[in-house]
Design an enzyme around this catalytic site. Structure first.
Site, PDB file in Angstrom:
ATOM      1  N   HIS A  22      -0.403   7.583   6.938  1.00 14.28           N
ATOM      2  CA  HIS A  22      -0.642   6.151   6.723  1.00 14.28           C
ATOM      3  C   HIS A  22      -1.829   5.950   5.788  1.00 14.28           C
ATOM      4  O   HIS A  22      -2.886   6.534   5.978  1.00 14.28           O
ATOM      5  CB  HIS A  22      -0.903   5.459   8.060  1.00 14.28           C
ATOM      6  CG  HIS A  22      -1.245   4.025   7.914  1.00 14.28           C
ATOM      7  ND1 HIS A  22      -2.404   3.500   8.405  1.00 14.28           N
ATOM      8  CD2 HIS A  22      -0.593   3.013   7.308  1.00 14.28           C
ATOM      9  CE1 HIS A  22      -2.444   2.200   8.121  1.00 14.28           C
ATOM     10  NE2 HIS A  22      -1.361   1.894   7.448  1.00 14.28           N
ATOM     11  N   ASP A  64       2.969   0.100   3.323  1.00  8.53           N
ATOM     12  CA  ASP A  64       1.912  -0.401   4.198  1.00  8.53           C
ATOM     13  C   ASP A  64       2.004  -1.916   4.388  1.00  8.53           C
ATOM     14  O   ASP A  64       2.318  -2.651   3.444  1.00  8.53           O
ATOM     15  CB  ASP A  64       0.552  -0.032   3.609  1.00  8.53           C
ATOM     16  CG  ASP A  64      -0.561  -0.003   4.636  1.00  8.53           C
ATOM     17  OD1 ASP A  64      -0.439  -0.660   5.691  1.00  8.53           O
ATOM     18  OD2 ASP A  64      -1.564   0.684   4.399  1.00  8.53           O
ATOM     19  N   TYR A 113      -5.754   5.198 -13.723  1.00 11.75           N
ATOM     20  CA  TYR A 113      -5.933   6.650 -13.838  1.00 11.75           C
ATOM     21  C   TYR A 113      -6.843   7.181 -12.722  1.00 11.75           C
ATOM     22  O   TYR A 113      -6.557   8.210 -12.116  1.00 11.75           O
ATOM     23  CB  TYR A 113      -6.534   7.034 -15.194  1.00 11.75           C
ATOM     24  CG  TYR A 113      -5.607   6.882 -16.379  1.00 11.75           C
ATOM     25  CD1 TYR A 113      -4.226   6.924 -16.240  1.00 11.75           C
ATOM     26  CD2 TYR A 113      -6.118   6.719 -17.656  1.00 11.75           C
ATOM     27  CE1 TYR A 113      -3.384   6.795 -17.333  1.00 11.75           C
ATOM     28  CE2 TYR A 113      -5.286   6.593 -18.759  1.00 11.75           C
ATOM     29  CZ  TYR A 113      -3.919   6.633 -18.587  1.00 11.75           C
ATOM     30  OH  TYR A 113      -3.096   6.515 -19.670  1.00 11.75           O
TER      31      TYR A 113
END
Length: 143
Positions: A22, A64, A113
């Protein structure tokens, strides 16, 4: 081969998805993304477009529900550019998989990035669409 597993999901990719916890993040990267130099774990999906890989991942990966930025894309460098068409496909795939509307969170290229470097894994596809990179945050599977 297993029943019901999309052909876009390799054994290596399935292992990565099952190993994530998670809050872990996974990057599905287009062919231009510097995946190899940014990945803690790299999964190659050469020859595959990004959206089918995302759709395959979303068959197994819960997104999520505890935070807002669960689907992150890279803001085009030219902020006046029109939205990349592939983002419509990202939204559709997310809504189908999660049965709820999920907003895409835009962050600038360098922040993307940086976040990719921290991700659990990067999946390198051969997607040719521009700005076809997506970071997904794993949720929980409720009983």
């Amino acid at each position: 081969m297993l029943k019901g597993v999309p052909t876009t999901i390799s054994p290596e990719l399935m292992h990565v998805l099952m190993s994530m916890g998670h809050g872990d993040e996974i990057v599905i990267a287009d062919g231009n993304f510097p995946a190899d130099s940014h990945a803690q774990q790299l999964v190659r999906c050469d020859g595959l477009a990004g959206l089918p890989v995302i759709e395959g991942i979303l068959k197994f990966l819960p997104v999520d529900t505890f935070v807002d930025d669960v689907a992150v894309v890279m803001q085009p460098v030219d902020k006046s550019a029109t939205e990349p068409p592939i983002w419509t496909g990202f939204r559709r795939a997310l809504e189908r998989a999660e049965d709820r509307e999920i907003q895409l969170t835009l962050i600038d290229r360098h922040a993307f990035y940086d976040r990719a470097r921290e991700a659990y894994a990067i999946v390198a596809t051969s997607e040719t669409a521009l700005y076809a990179n997506l970071i997904l945050k794993k949720g929980v599977v409720a009983p």
